[in-house]
Design an enzyme around this catalytic site. Structure first.
Site, PDB file in Angstrom:
ATOM      1  N   PRO A  15       0.942  -1.297   0.008  1.00 59.07           N
ATOM      2  CA  PRO A  15      -0.001  -0.019  -0.095  1.00 59.07           C
ATOM      3  C   PRO A  15       0.748   1.253   0.122  1.00 59.07           C
ATOM      4  O   PRO A  15       1.799   1.317   0.656  1.00 59.07           O
ATOM      5  CB  PRO A  15      -0.874  -0.074   1.403  1.00 59.07           C
ATOM      6  CG  PRO A  15       0.045  -1.234   2.020  1.00 59.07           C
ATOM      7  CD  PRO A  15       0.775  -1.923   1.256  1.00 59.07           C
ATOM      8  N   ASN A  16       0.138   2.267  -0.713  1.00 63.44           N
ATOM      9  CA  ASN A  16       0.699   3.522  -0.620  1.00 63.44           C
ATOM     10  C   ASN A  16       2.032   3.708  -1.517  1.00 63.44           C
ATOM     11  O   ASN A  16       2.498   4.944  -2.052  1.00 63.44           O
ATOM     12  CB  ASN A  16       0.982   4.173   0.684  1.00 63.44           C
ATOM     13  CG  ASN A  16      -0.278   4.339   1.519  1.00 63.44           C
ATOM     14  OD1 ASN A  16      -1.216   4.739   0.930  1.00 63.44           O
ATOM     15  ND2 ASN A  16       0.010   3.493   2.684  1.00 63.44           N
ATOM     16  N   ARG A  27       4.560  11.377  -2.196  1.00 58.56           N
ATOM     17  CA  ARG A  27       4.692  10.914  -0.826  1.00 58.56           C
ATOM     18  C   ARG A  27       5.977  11.029  -0.225  1.00 58.56           C
ATOM     19  O   ARG A  27       6.919  10.589  -0.423  1.00 58.56           O
ATOM     20  CB  ARG A  27       4.378   9.508  -0.759  1.00 58.56           C
ATOM     21  CG  ARG A  27       4.244   8.740   0.707  1.00 58.56           C
ATOM     22  CD  ARG A  27       3.895   7.026   0.307  1.00 58.56           C
ATOM     23  NE  ARG A  27       3.920   6.759   1.724  1.00 58.56           N
ATOM     24  CZ  ARG A  27       4.261   5.486   1.842  1.00 58.56           C
ATOM     25  NH1 ARG A  27       4.683   4.538   0.969  1.00 58.56           N
ATOM     26  NH2 ARG A  27       4.291   5.058   3.101  1.00 58.56           N
ATOM     27  N   TYR A  62      11.315   9.146   1.145  1.00 57.21           N
ATOM     28  CA  TYR A  62      11.132   7.970  -0.082  1.00 57.21           C
ATOM     29  C   TYR A  62      11.865   8.540  -1.326  1.00 57.21           C
ATOM     30  O   TYR A  62      12.063   7.752  -2.249  1.00 57.21           O
ATOM     31  CB  TYR A  62       9.755   7.657  -0.360  1.00 57.21           C
ATOM     32  CG  TYR A  62       9.189   6.984   0.964  1.00 57.21           C
ATOM     33  CD1 TYR A  62       9.659   5.675   1.402  1.00 57.21           C
ATOM     34  CD2 TYR A  62       8.152   7.621   1.650  1.00 57.21           C
ATOM     35  CE1 TYR A  62       9.064   5.191   2.610  1.00 57.21           C
ATOM     36  CE2 TYR A  62       7.622   7.191   2.844  1.00 57.21           C
ATOM     37  CZ  TYR A  62       7.999   5.945   3.180  1.00 57.21           C
ATOM     38  OH  TYR A  62       7.361   5.211   4.214  1.00 57.21           O
ATOM     39  N   ASN A 121       7.973  -5.472  -1.302  1.00 59.52           N
ATOM     40  CA  ASN A 121       8.140  -4.438  -0.495  1.00 59.52           C
ATOM     41  C   ASN A 121       6.596  -4.423  -0.132  1.00 59.52           C
ATOM     42  O   ASN A 121       5.864  -4.155  -0.712  1.00 59.52           O
ATOM     43  CB  ASN A 121       8.254  -3.057  -1.107  1.00 59.52           C
ATOM     44  CG  ASN A 121       8.531  -1.664  -0.160  1.00 59.52           C
ATOM     45  OD1 ASN A 121       7.988  -2.184   0.931  1.00 59.52           O
ATOM     46  ND2 ASN A 121       8.899  -0.789  -0.406  1.00 59.52           N
ATOM     47  N   ALA A 146       3.283  -0.916   4.771  1.00 59.09           N
ATOM     48  CA  ALA A 146       3.054  -0.800   6.107  1.00 59.09           C
ATOM     49  C   ALA A 146       2.371  -2.505   6.421  1.00 59.09           C
ATOM     50  O   ALA A 146       2.533  -2.930   7.574  1.00 59.09           O
ATOM     51  CB  ALA A 146       1.926   0.018   6.062  1.00 59.09           C
ATOM     52  N   GLU A 186      12.737  -9.320   1.225  1.00 62.42           N
ATOM     53  CA  GLU A 186      11.961  -8.155   1.500  1.00 62.42           C
ATOM     54  C   GLU A 186      12.835  -7.001   1.308  1.00 62.42           C
ATOM     55  O   GLU A 186      13.861  -6.715   1.469  1.00 62.42           O
ATOM     56  CB  GLU A 186      12.076  -8.123   3.220  1.00 62.42           C
ATOM     57  CG  GLU A 186      10.950  -7.089   3.860  1.00 62.42           C
ATOM     58  CD  GLU A 186      10.827  -7.162   5.079  1.00 62.42           C
ATOM     59  OE1 GLU A 186      11.373  -8.298   5.669  1.00 62.42           O
ATOM     60  OE2 GLU A 186      10.118  -6.514   5.913  1.00 62.42           O
ATOM     61  N   HIS A 203      12.636  -2.469   1.649  1.00 62.33           N
ATOM     62  CA  HIS A 203      12.211  -1.101   1.936  1.00 62.33           C
ATOM     63  C   HIS A 203      13.102  -0.321   1.550  1.00 62.33           C
ATOM     64  O   HIS A 203      14.267  -0.260   1.590  1.00 62.33           O
ATOM     65  CB  HIS A 203      12.148  -1.015   3.584  1.00 62.33           C
ATOM     66  CG  HIS A 203      11.081  -2.064   4.061  1.00 62.33           C
ATOM     67  ND1 HIS A 203       9.578  -2.051   4.201  1.00 62.33           N
ATOM     68  CD2 HIS A 203      11.697  -3.447   4.556  1.00 62.33           C
ATOM     69  CE1 HIS A 203       9.177  -3.024   4.570  1.00 62.33           C
ATOM     70  NE2 HIS A 203      10.178  -3.982   4.983  1.00 62.33           N
ATOM     71  N   ARG A 206      13.764   4.764  11.983  1.00 64.00           N
ATOM     72  CA  ARG A 206      12.466   5.560  11.879  1.00 64.00           C
ATOM     73  C   ARG A 206      11.984   5.073  13.015  1.00 64.00           C
ATOM     74  O   ARG A 206      12.287   4.802  14.155  1.00 64.00           O
ATOM     75  CB  ARG A 206      11.603   5.063  10.632  1.00 64.00           C
ATOM     76  CG  ARG A 206      12.463   5.596   9.321  1.00 64.00           C
ATOM     77  CD  ARG A 206      11.716   5.354   7.983  1.00 64.00           C
ATOM     78  NE  ARG A 206      10.415   6.245   8.162  1.00 64.00           N
ATOM     79  CZ  ARG A 206       9.504   6.074   7.116  1.00 64.00           C
ATOM     80  NH1 ARG A 206       9.527   4.939   6.553  1.00 64.00           N
ATOM     81  NH2 ARG A 206       8.291   6.737   7.503  1.00 64.00           N
TER      82      ARG A 206
HETATM   83  C1  DQA Z   1       8.228   1.240   3.130  1.00 65.13           C
HETATM   84  C2  DQA Z   1       8.513   1.291   4.746  1.00 65.13           C
HETATM   85  C3  DQA Z   1       7.194   1.197   5.515  1.00 65.13           C
HETATM   86  O1  DQA Z   1       7.364   1.453   6.884  1.00 65.13           O
HETATM   87  C4  DQA Z   1       6.035   1.966   5.163  1.00 65.13           C
HETATM   88  O2  DQA Z   1       5.090   1.761   5.633  1.00 65.13           O
HETATM   89  C5  DQA Z   1       6.193   2.005   3.550  1.00 65.13           C
HETATM   90  C6  DQA Z   1       7.154   2.006   2.892  1.00 65.13           C
HETATM   91  C7  DQA Z   1       9.755   1.470   2.601  1.00 65.13           C
HETATM   92  O3  DQA Z   1       9.631   1.080   1.458  1.00 65.13           O
HETATM   93  O4  DQA Z   1      10.551   2.252   3.095  1.00 65.13           O
HETATM   94  O5  DQA Z   1       4.963   2.369   3.102  1.00 65.13           O
HETATM   95  O6  DQA Z   1       8.229  -0.378   3.013  1.00 65.13           O
END
Ligand code: DQA
Length: 149
Positions: free
Chosen positions: A12-13, A20, A25, A76, A79, A100, A102, A109
């Site tokens: 998500p997102n 964002r 990011y 990825n 959240a 995984e 990120h 963080r």
């Molecule tokens: C993320 C890190 C997560 O904590 C966050 O919720 C994201 C992006 C990253 O790529 O840094 O949406 O996965």
């Protein structure tokens, strides 16, 4: 010989990348991430299936679909990595190597980002390297698939 397929799944997102929180990011978009993955895949001679969803259930279904179809999953989870036992169960059920990713360094963080369920099933975790982390993850996955041969 047929090229191995690596699923690159985004949670998500991540469709909001570029807009964002650019201080965290960066300015690259999800299309830029896909381009990084396409270029890495060409170099590594693997095929990729690149997807993003905001839905937890859809992500779980995509993971399930990988069984018997893909040779590995780069994910990825965004959240959902911090919250979703359903995603963890699906990743266990596919019986595939998982890496995984990120974009940000989740350990620098907020404390709630320091733990992810996905890490329990991942062969490796890459975080904090920006969108280049996806290329490193694909390289590592190609090595794992070759080792499993
Ligand atoms: C993320 C890190 C997560 O904590 C966050 O919720 C994201 C992006 C990253 O790529 O840094 O949406 O996965």
């Amino acid at each position: 010989m047929k090229r191995p397929l690596i699923a690159v799944l985004n949670g998500p997102n991540l469709n909001m990348l570029g807009l964002r929180q650019p201080e965290i990011y960066g300015h690259a978009t999800l299309d830029d991430v896909e381009q990084v993955c396409i270029q890495a895949a060409e170099r590594l001679d693997v095929a990729i299936d690149f997807r993003q969803t905001n839905g937890e259930g859809e992500l779980v279904s995509w993971v399930q679909e990988c069984r018997g179809r893909a040779s590995g999953i780069v994910i990825n989870p965004a959240a959902y990595g911090h919250t979703s036992i359903a995603l963890l169960d699906a990743l266990h059920a596919v019986d595939l190597p998982i890496i995984e990713v990120h974009i940000s360094n989740i350990h620098r963080r907020e404390p709630f980002r320091h733990h992810t369920y996905v890490s329990q099933v991942a062969s490796g975790v890459i975080c904090g390297l920006g969108i280049r982390g996806y290329a490193h993850a694909l390289q590592a996955m190609a090595d794992i698939i070759e080792d499993e041969g």
